[in-house]
Design a protein around this motif. Structure first.
Motif, PDB file in Angstrom:
ATOM      1  N   ARG B 451      -3.705  28.929  24.066  1.00  0.00           N
ATOM      2  CA  ARG B 451      -4.784  28.078  24.604  1.00  0.00           C
ATOM      3  C   ARG B 451      -6.013  28.911  24.978  1.00  0.00           C
ATOM      4  NH1 ARG B 451      -5.765  26.142  29.691  1.00  0.00           N
ATOM      5  NH2 ARG B 451      -3.833  27.056  30.482  1.00  0.00           N
ATOM      6  N   ARG B 452      -5.814  30.026  25.672  1.00  0.00           N
ATOM      7  CA  ARG B 452      -6.957  30.829  26.123  1.00  0.00           C
ATOM      8  C   ARG B 452      -7.754  31.365  24.948  1.00  0.00           C
ATOM      9  NH1 ARG B 452      -4.335  32.332  30.957  1.00  0.00           N
ATOM     10  NH2 ARG B 452      -3.133  34.005  29.965  1.00  0.00           N
ATOM     11  N   GLU B 453      -7.044  31.907  23.931  1.00  0.00           N
ATOM     12  CA  GLU B 453      -7.750  32.481  22.770  1.00  0.00           C
ATOM     13  C   GLU B 453      -8.552  31.419  22.045  1.00  0.00           C
ATOM     14  OE1 GLU B 453      -4.791  33.177  23.699  1.00  0.00           O
ATOM     15  OE2 GLU B 453      -4.159  35.216  23.188  1.00  0.00           O
ATOM     16  N   ILE B 454      -7.955  30.226  21.937  1.00  0.00           N
ATOM     17  CA  ILE B 454      -8.631  29.152  21.212  1.00  0.00           C
ATOM     18  C   ILE B 454      -9.860  28.696  21.980  1.00  0.00           C
ATOM     19  CG2 ILE B 454      -8.411  26.737  20.443  1.00  0.00           C
ATOM     20  CD1 ILE B 454      -5.432  27.379  19.907  1.00  0.00           C
ATOM     21  N   GLU B 455      -9.725  28.502  23.286  1.00  0.00           N
ATOM     22  CA  GLU B 455     -10.872  28.048  24.086  1.00  0.00           C
ATOM     23  C   GLU B 455     -11.977  29.093  24.115  1.00  0.00           C
ATOM     24  OE1 GLU B 455      -9.273  26.997  27.898  1.00  0.00           O
ATOM     25  OE2 GLU B 455      -8.445  25.105  27.183  1.00  0.00           O
ATOM     26  N   ALA B 456     -11.585  30.379  24.133  1.00  0.00           N
ATOM     27  CA  ALA B 456     -12.590  31.451  24.223  1.00  0.00           C
ATOM     28  C   ALA B 456     -13.302  31.702  22.897  1.00  0.00           C
ATOM     29  CB  ALA B 456     -11.913  32.727  24.691  1.00  0.00           C
ATOM     30  N   ALA B 457     -12.732  31.196  21.796  1.00  0.00           N
ATOM     31  CA  ALA B 457     -13.306  31.498  20.477  1.00  0.00           C
ATOM     32  C   ALA B 457     -14.636  30.779  20.247  1.00  0.00           C
ATOM     33  CB  ALA B 457     -12.315  31.103  19.382  1.00  0.00           C
ATOM     34  N   GLU B 458     -15.460  31.370  19.345  1.00  0.00           N
ATOM     35  CA  GLU B 458     -16.740  30.735  18.995  1.00  0.00           C
ATOM     36  C   GLU B 458     -16.488  29.401  18.311  1.00  0.00           C
ATOM     37  OE1 GLU B 458     -19.592  34.532  18.040  1.00  0.00           O
ATOM     38  OE2 GLU B 458     -19.598  32.851  16.619  1.00  0.00           O
ATOM     39  N   ASP B 459     -15.520  29.424  17.409  1.00  0.00           N
ATOM     40  CA  ASP B 459     -15.167  28.216  16.682  1.00  0.00           C
ATOM     41  C   ASP B 459     -13.687  27.913  16.963  1.00  0.00           C
ATOM     42  OD1 ASP B 459     -14.651  26.155  14.941  1.00  0.00           O
ATOM     43  OD2 ASP B 459     -15.529  27.136  13.184  1.00  0.00           O
ATOM     44  N   PRO B 460     -13.433  27.139  18.024  1.00  0.00           N
ATOM     45  CA  PRO B 460     -12.034  26.914  18.431  1.00  0.00           C
ATOM     46  C   PRO B 460     -11.168  26.301  17.318  1.00  0.00           C
ATOM     47  CG  PRO B 460     -13.538  26.146  20.133  1.00  0.00           C
ATOM     48  CD  PRO B 460     -14.372  26.489  18.947  1.00  0.00           C
ATOM     49  N   GLU B 461     -11.752  25.360  16.590  1.00  0.00           N
ATOM     50  CA  GLU B 461     -10.996  24.697  15.532  1.00  0.00           C
ATOM     51  C   GLU B 461     -10.513  25.708  14.498  1.00  0.00           C
ATOM     52  OE1 GLU B 461     -10.100  21.528  17.031  1.00  0.00           O
ATOM     53  OE2 GLU B 461      -9.560  21.735  14.923  1.00  0.00           O
ATOM     54  N   ARG B 462     -11.448  26.610  14.139  1.00  0.00           N
ATOM     55  CA  ARG B 462     -11.122  27.595  13.111  1.00  0.00           C
ATOM     56  C   ARG B 462     -10.087  28.588  13.633  1.00  0.00           C
ATOM     57  NH1 ARG B 462     -15.263  31.326   9.696  1.00  0.00           N
ATOM     58  NH2 ARG B 462     -13.661  32.796   8.948  1.00  0.00           N
ATOM     59  N   MET B 463     -10.269  28.962  14.924  1.00  0.00           N
ATOM     60  CA  MET B 463      -9.336  29.904  15.536  1.00  0.00           C
ATOM     61  C   MET B 463      -7.938  29.306  15.511  1.00  0.00           C
ATOM     62  SD  MET B 463      -8.488  32.668  17.124  1.00  0.00           S
ATOM     63  CE  MET B 463      -9.811  33.544  17.917  1.00  0.00           C
ATOM     64  N   ARG B 464      -7.857  28.018  15.895  1.00  0.00           N
ATOM     65  CA  ARG B 464      -6.550  27.374  15.920  1.00  0.00           C
ATOM     66  C   ARG B 464      -5.949  27.345  14.516  1.00  0.00           C
ATOM     67  NH1 ARG B 464      -6.341  21.634  17.062  1.00  0.00           N
ATOM     68  NH2 ARG B 464      -7.779  22.205  18.704  1.00  0.00           N
ATOM     69  N   ALA B 465      -6.769  26.982  13.546  1.00  0.00           N
ATOM     70  CA  ALA B 465      -6.285  26.905  12.169  1.00  0.00           C
ATOM     71  C   ALA B 465      -5.767  28.253  11.696  1.00  0.00           C
ATOM     72  CB  ALA B 465      -7.378  26.387  11.246  1.00  0.00           C
ATOM     73  N   GLU B 466      -6.487  29.336  12.068  1.00  0.00           N
ATOM     74  CA  GLU B 466      -6.067  30.674  11.637  1.00  0.00           C
ATOM     75  C   GLU B 466      -4.736  31.064  12.271  1.00  0.00           C
ATOM     76  OE1 GLU B 466     -10.424  32.747  10.867  1.00  0.00           O
ATOM     77  OE2 GLU B 466      -9.107  33.525  12.468  1.00  0.00           O
ATOM     78  N   ILE B 467      -4.633  30.777  13.580  1.00  0.00           N
ATOM     79  CA  ILE B 467      -3.372  31.098  14.258  1.00  0.00           C
ATOM     80  C   ILE B 467      -2.227  30.301  13.645  1.00  0.00           C
ATOM     81  CG2 ILE B 467      -2.131  31.072  16.446  1.00  0.00           C
ATOM     82  CD1 ILE B 467      -4.795  31.433  17.883  1.00  0.00           C
ATOM     83  N   GLU B 468      -2.497  29.021  13.400  1.00  0.00           N
ATOM     84  CA  GLU B 468      -1.438  28.190  12.830  1.00  0.00           C
ATOM     85  C   GLU B 468      -1.020  28.720  11.461  1.00  0.00           C
ATOM     86  OE1 GLU B 468      -2.325  24.007  12.815  1.00  0.00           O
ATOM     87  OE2 GLU B 468      -2.447  23.910  15.007  1.00  0.00           O
ATOM     88  N   ALA B 469      -1.989  29.124  10.670  1.00  0.00           N
ATOM     89  CA  ALA B 469      -1.658  29.641   9.332  1.00  0.00           C
ATOM     90  C   ALA B 469      -0.789  30.892   9.445  1.00  0.00           C
ATOM     91  CB  ALA B 469      -2.931  29.947   8.565  1.00  0.00           C
ATOM     92  N   ARG B 470      -1.118  31.754  10.409  1.00  0.00           N
ATOM     93  CA  ARG B 470      -0.335  32.973  10.602  1.00  0.00           C
ATOM     94  C   ARG B 470       1.090  32.634  11.036  1.00  0.00           C
ATOM     95  NH1 ARG B 470      -2.913  35.557  14.753  1.00  0.00           N
ATOM     96  NH2 ARG B 470      -1.176  35.501  16.219  1.00  0.00           N
ATOM     97  N   MET B 471       1.199  31.673  11.948  1.00  0.00           N
ATOM     98  CA  MET B 471       2.517  31.226  12.423  1.00  0.00           C
ATOM     99  C   MET B 471       3.330  30.642  11.275  1.00  0.00           C
ATOM    100  SD  MET B 471       2.977  31.745  15.681  1.00  0.00           S
ATOM    101  CE  MET B 471       2.114  33.263  15.721  1.00  0.00           C
ATOM    102  N   HIS B 472       2.668  29.848  10.444  1.00  0.00           N
ATOM    103  CA  HIS B 472       3.374  29.220   9.325  1.00  0.00           C
ATOM    104  C   HIS B 472       3.987  30.255   8.400  1.00  0.00           C
ATOM    105  CE1 HIS B 472       3.230  24.889   9.547  1.00  0.00           C
ATOM    106  NE2 HIS B 472       1.979  24.935   9.966  1.00  0.00           N
ATOM    107  N   SER B 473       3.305  31.368   8.225  1.00  0.00           N
ATOM    108  CA  SER B 473       3.865  32.384   7.322  1.00  0.00           C
ATOM    109  C   SER B 473       5.112  33.007   7.936  1.00  0.00           C
ATOM    110  CB  SER B 473       2.824  33.461   7.015  1.00  0.00           C
ATOM    111  OG  SER B 473       2.601  34.245   8.178  1.00  0.00           O
ATOM    112  N   LEU B 474       5.139  33.028   9.289  1.00  0.00           N
ATOM    113  CA  LEU B 474       6.308  33.604   9.946  1.00  0.00           C
ATOM    114  C   LEU B 474       7.509  32.671   9.888  1.00  0.00           C
ATOM    115  CD1 LEU B 474       4.857  35.146  13.244  1.00  0.00           C
ATOM    116  CD2 LEU B 474       5.769  36.374  11.276  1.00  0.00           C
ATOM    117  N   VAL B 475       7.250  31.376   9.781  1.00  0.00           N
ATOM    118  CA  VAL B 475       8.375  30.446   9.848  1.00  0.00           C
ATOM    119  C   VAL B 475       8.999  30.181   8.489  1.00  0.00           C
ATOM    120  CG1 VAL B 475       7.433  29.350  11.888  1.00  0.00           C
ATOM    121  CG2 VAL B 475       7.053  28.291   9.663  1.00  0.00           C
TER     122      VAL B 475
END
Lengths: 71, 525
Positions: B451-475
């Motif tokens: 939550r903190r990283e996403i809120e602090a990001a310039e583009d929260p939507e993009r930050m969330r999408a990037e994190i989710e993509a990284r998580m998806h590769s792990l799963v």
């Protein structure tokens, strides 16, 4: 008369059938959304769609009537 | 011919015909006709329909009718019929109330009860270690019983010991057709499997009692009709009619042994054990938002036509039942994504515990198809005590005495997954490539953890999408497979063959469990 009710809280996502449609057992009549899942509501018997009681976006509770079939 | 005392064989034997005829008349023409008008069989018809043969005991016991002034009017057959039956070739203790006699009231007027609550039929099941099947139709206790005794009695003076003992010894199966009230309702429910016709009613207290206690008017079907009682799990299954109900009882019996000291019978199987199930690739949608019917998955894998569902009308996010694989009886559990997304709520957890108890008692290995997003959340779920029932579901797997094979069909998130396999036993988990698992599904998990990283990001939507993509590769499930964090990955189409192979090997463990040494070990646990 065959009444199909929702068996959990959900939102109506898609209405596939229309009143007057001839349907067979297993045909999808509408699709609910609940718990991030699409739940197809299927006809349990052959028949004709008498009435669709809900529209897209409607919020339904456990037991709410969705579709009535005849025959 | 005159003999001392007047005994002679011809007279003595003629008694049989006359008494037998009286026993067959049940409660009399009028009451029998009413039973038929209401669409129900008499107890003798039920016994006849379900059994190949029947050796009746207590046929000539009678109930003496008195009028209000204490004058004897006559006799009726006692209000219970029971004996030793053969059902599908198997000896079974069989009995049921005769509703045409005093509404099937308890036979407190006899020196010994025939059945209904303990009684001869239950003693028969206990001593011979044979299944008990009961057709329950009775109003439970009634005030007239006090008249029989001449004083009021404490219900706690009546013994339940035999009835509960039996649950740990032999299959106890009950059918309700008509009304089962109070003690009769309790007897029907204290069983391994119960089935009621849709027009029957079962409740602790009927509408008149409810009116007196709560001041409300309620129709008896709304209070405890077939749909109502099976909708909460008080009764396991619903039947169209008595024929259907009896067929269901016989079906359940076919998966179970005569008693807990024997194994369920393995039958010959026409369905090839190496049958591939290509339909599974159609049944499991590629779109993970799309649900599918759990029973379709089960039926694709188990022996054709062998799946018998138990409790389909409650705890719907989990399908439970009995089946066979290569002729071997098993218990089956399968997450049902069509209901609550497959989440385990209190009801589904309770249903799991019930099925696991049945399987542990009668030595049925368990096959569990898992597609669970977690325990159910939200105020309704919490108030229904999902936490306590969820823990019981976990316990049912941890304390299982039978082998469990788990198939990771699709989702497996959160603590609910602890209710699907036990790491301290073999813990054989067969994953399908469609499997996905973790602590929390990515969507909710990323929001919470980052939550903190996403809120602090310039583009929260993009930050969330990037994190989710990284998580998806792990799963990617293959990563867990590589780490031997799941025992095996299989082509779904091979599931039947693989499961059959392991179940077959596991039969030896079941046999060890019923051996004398195995019984000792079990007692010491």
């Amino acid at each position: 008369m065959n009444e199909i009710a929702a068996d959990c809280a959900a939102t109506v996502w898609k209405v596939v059938a229309a009143p007057g449609d001839q349907v067979r057992e297993g045909d999808v009549l509408l699709i609910l959304e609940s718990m991030k899942m699409e739940i197809p509501i299927e006809a349990e018997d052959d028949g004709v769609v008498a009435e669709i009681h809900v529209g897209v976006g409607a919020v339904v509770a456990d037991g709410d009537l969705l579709v009535t079939l005849e025959g | 011919m005159n003999t001392p005392g007047g005994f002679n064989w011809p007279d003595a034997l003629s008694e049989f015909d006359e008494r037998r005829a009286r026993a067959r008349r049940l409660g009399g023409e009028r009451r029998v006709a009413r039973q038929k008008d209401q669409g129900r069989y008499t107890i003798r018809e039920r016994i006849d329909a379900v059994s190949d043969s029947f050796s009746e005991i207590g046929e000539f016991a009678v109930f003496e009718e008195y009028d209000a002034l204490g004058n004897r009017i006559g006799t009726l057959p006692a209000s219970y019929v029971c004996g030793l039956a053969r059902v599908d070739g198997r000896p079974v203790a069989l009995g049921g109330e005769d509703f045409t006699v005093r509404a099937g009231a308890p036979q407190s007027y006899l020196d010994r009860m025939k059945g209904g609550m303990g009684g001869f039929v239950e003693d028969l099941a206990h001593e011979y270690k044979i299944p008990l099947m009961m057709f329950v139709e009775g109003i439970g206790g009634d005030v007239a019983a006090q008249e029989d005794k001449g004083h009021a009695y404490l219900t706690s003076s009546l013994s339940w010991t035999r009835s509960f003992e039996l649950l740990d010894e032999v299959p106890v199966l009950t059918m309700v057709s008509g009304a089962a009230v109070g003690a009769s309702a309790a007897r029907a429910v204290a069983s391994h499997f119960s089935v009621m016709t849709k027009d029957s009613v079962i409740f602790a207290g009927g509408p008149p009692l409810v009116k007196r206690a709560l001041g409300i008017d309620i129709d008896k079907h709304e209070l405890g009709g077939g749909p109502a009682a099976t909708g909460c799990g008080a009764v396991d299954n619903l039947a169209r009619d008595e024929d259907d109900a009896m067929a269901q009882m016989r079906a359940v019996l076919s998966y179970l042994p005569q008693n807990v000291w024997q194994l369920p019978q393995r039958t010959a199987c026409d369905d090839p054990v190496d049958r591939r199930a290509p339909e599974l690739l159609e049944i499991i949608p590629e779109n993970r938002r799309q649900a599918y019917r759990a029973t379709k998955v089960i039926k694709a894998v188990v022996d054709e036509g062998s799946f018998f569902e138990i409790g389909s009308r409650w705890g719907k996010s989990l399908a439970t039942g009995l089946a066979r694989i290569d002729g071997m009886p098993i218990g089956v559990l399968a997450s049902n994504p069509q209901h609550l997304g497959g989440a385990l709520d209190a009801a589904a957890s309770e249903k799991q515990v019930r099925l696991m108890n049945l399987c542990n008692t009668f030595h049925l290995p368990v096959l569990y198809f898992v597609d669970v997003p977690g325990f159910m959340v939200g105020p309704q779920a919490e108030r229904a005590n999902v936490m306590r029932w969820g823990v019981r579901a976990i316990r049912s797997v941890v304390e299982a005495t039978v082998p469990i094979i788990t198939v990771q069909v699709r989702k497996a998130y959160g603590l609910a997954v602890s209710a699907t396999a036990n790491p301290d036993r073999l813990g054989l988990r067969l994953a399908w490539p469609s499997g996905e698992w973790g602590d929390l599904p990515i969507e909710g998990g990323v929001e919470a953890a980052y939550r903190r990283e996403i809120e602090a990001a310039e583009d929260p939507e993009r930050m969330r999408a990037e994190i989710e993509a990284r998580m998806h590769s792990l799963v990617d499930p293959w990563r867990t497979v590589e780490a031997f964090g799941v025992e095996h990955m299989i082509d779904p189409r091979e599931t039947r063959e693989v499961v059959a192979s392991f179940l077959d090997a596991g039969q030896g463990a079941l046999a060890a469990a019923v051996s004398p040494a195995g019984q000792d070990r079990r007692r010491r646990r």
